[in-house]
Motif scaffolding. Structure first.
Motif, PDB file in Angstrom:
ATOM      1  N   PHE A   8      -3.788  11.641   3.884  1.00 47.49           N
ATOM      2  CA  PHE A   8      -2.474  10.701   4.768  1.00 47.49           C
ATOM      3  C   PHE A   8      -1.627  11.314   4.099  1.00 47.49           C
ATOM      4  N   GLN A  47      -3.732   8.003  11.284  1.00 45.85           N
ATOM      5  CA  GLN A  47      -4.812   6.631  11.783  1.00 45.85           C
ATOM      6  C   GLN A  47      -6.391   6.395  11.203  1.00 45.85           C
ATOM      7  N   THR A  62      -7.366   6.815   8.707  1.00 43.74           N
ATOM      8  CA  THR A  62      -7.696   6.448   7.299  1.00 43.74           C
ATOM      9  C   THR A  62      -7.430   5.126   6.681  1.00 43.74           C
ATOM     10  N   LEU A  63      -6.005   4.456   7.855  1.00 48.91           N
ATOM     11  CA  LEU A  63      -5.103   3.084   7.586  1.00 48.91           C
ATOM     12  C   LEU A  63      -6.637   2.263   8.482  1.00 48.91           C
ATOM     13  N   ASN A  84       1.141  -1.117  -0.210  1.00 50.11           N
ATOM     14  CA  ASN A  84      -0.058   0.199   0.183  1.00 50.11           C
ATOM     15  C   ASN A  84       0.871   1.385  -0.029  1.00 50.11           C
ATOM     16  N   VAL A  94       0.791   3.677   3.136  1.00 53.26           N
ATOM     17  CA  VAL A  94       1.408   2.497   4.232  1.00 53.26           C
ATOM     18  C   VAL A  94       3.022   2.656   3.915  1.00 53.26           C
ATOM     19  N   GLU A 125       1.461   0.923  12.846  1.00 51.07           N
ATOM     20  CA  GLU A 125       1.925   0.398  11.577  1.00 51.07           C
ATOM     21  C   GLU A 125       2.134  -0.893  10.758  1.00 51.07           C
TER      22      GLU A 125
END
Length: 374
Positions: free
Chosen positions: A326, A244, A246-247, A10, A13, A191
């Motif tokens: 992000f 965070q 968004t992830l 990703n 990430v 993460e």
């Protein structure tokens, strides 16, 4: 670590590995009486830690840990990037101004820094830094140990400039702000859960103990070098940072970008332990002039998040730069769409507060904590 790297597909990430951070505000956890009026005022402000208090130490490092490019710094007096992770001033700039030291706290590696500037303080902090060596293996920025070495170098410069006695007095009467720890949790726990720390520690709680032990050693290292007044920042509500949210939305395949409750609980637990650590250190570093104060950024940021109208904020779920979900560091560039008025935003990018939010944090510190340190 190469296995972890190859597993990252990703792009969002992937970027998180090399950028991130935050933290700051204020709350006293210790019951010391204010320093008497006869005590010397704060002579200088020295900052250590991560991007929350970084004024540009990373400007000569790899691109993925830098922010010395537009639109960062667009609302500074010179309307240009300096390496601060915000649209304008950060909390330590406002603190230095409130203390009557200077308008902006420069980075120690700023090529324009003079010996005269050094006498009233600088920042040694490096964005994406952490307490864990594994965090440094991912980011390759200046470690807390590196920052101590630069401080040693700075002290030598000051003593050459003003003499041994005066240089020692500047250090003893300075305010030392330490803000670090968020990157460690974000990179090694949230993460990238496949890092070796997840096998070494069975819980986030255990990992926090490991981080705090290292933080305690760092504070003692500063104390042994003459530091006597400390303001140590806790963790912010990591789970409510735009990145965070968004992830979490992506990982859990849900359209809502909600705060990650468990991450916020972890931060509160860490902060409680940090307060206990500082209380313990206060008893083991007992010189009459020493002060160790907890710098609470969790509650002020949550208050801005929960009561945005109170602070004039309109947008709290995304940052001003790009989509605000992000983008940070190398993803927040001069080609990114940015909001016209950052003062309406709690966050500048997907992690770091705006100048307006940093002002609130510093103002709270000025009203509640600095009276015990200055």
């Amino acid at each position: 670590m190469m296995l972890v790297w190859k597993c990252i597909q990703n792009p969002i990430v992937h970027t998180v590995m090399f950028t991130l951070v935050f933290s700051l505000a204020t709350l006293i956890i210790l019951p010391p009486s204010p320093i008497s009026a006869s005590s010397p005022s704060v002579s200088a402000l020295f900052a250590f830690g991560d991007s929350t208090v970084d004024s540009g130490m990373n400007n000569d490092l790899m691109p993925f840990v830098r922010c010395d490019h537009p639109p960062y710094g667009r609302d500074l007096p010179e309307h240009g990037p300096t390496g601060r992770y915000s649209n304008g001033k950060i909390a330590t700039d406002f603190m230095a101004s409130n203390l009557g030291l200077k308008d902006l706290l420069p980075a120690y590696l700023d090529p324009k820094l003079t010996d005269y500037d050094l006498l009233t303080g600088v920042s040694f902090a490096s964005g994406t830094c952490g307490l864990d060596d594994l965090t440094l293996e991912l980011s390759h920025v200046y470690s807390m140990g590196d920052q101590l070495e630069y401080f040693d170098e700075a002290v030598v410069r000051m003593k050459i400039s003003v003499g041994e006695k005066k240089g020692r007095e500047i250090v003893e009467n300075a305010l030392f702000v330490v803000s670090v720890g968020a990157n460690d949790l974000m990179l090694n726990v949230y993460e990238f859960p496949l890092t070796e720390r997840k096998t070494q520690f069975t819980s986030t709680d255990q990992y926090s103990d490991f981080l705090l032990q290292r933080l305690g050693s760092f504070i003692q290292g500063l104390y042994s070098r003459g530091a006597r007044r400390f303001m140590v920042a806790g963790l912010p509500p990591i789970g409510c940072l735009p990145l965070q949210r968004t992830l979490s939305s992506i990982i859990n395949l849900r359209p809502q970008r909600l705060c990650v409750t468990q991450q916020n609980i972890d931060c509160q637990t860490y902060n409680s332990k940090l307060q206990a650590l500082l209380s313990s250190l206060q008893t083991t570093l007992p010189l009459p002039s020493s002060r160790l104060v907890y710098f609470d950024i969790y509650n002020p940021i949550m208050d801005m998040y929960n009561n945005p109208d109170k602070y004039g904020f309109v947008h709290i779920h995304e940052g001003c730069c790009g989509t605000g979900m992000f983008e940070l560091g190398p993803l927040c560039t001069e080609f990114s769409r940015t909001c016209p008025d950052a003062s309406k935003y709690l966050f500048w990018d997907a992690v770091h507060p705006t100048e307006a939010a940093f002002f609130v944090i510093a103002d709270y510190a000025h009203k509640t904590v600095l009276q015990y340190l200055s």
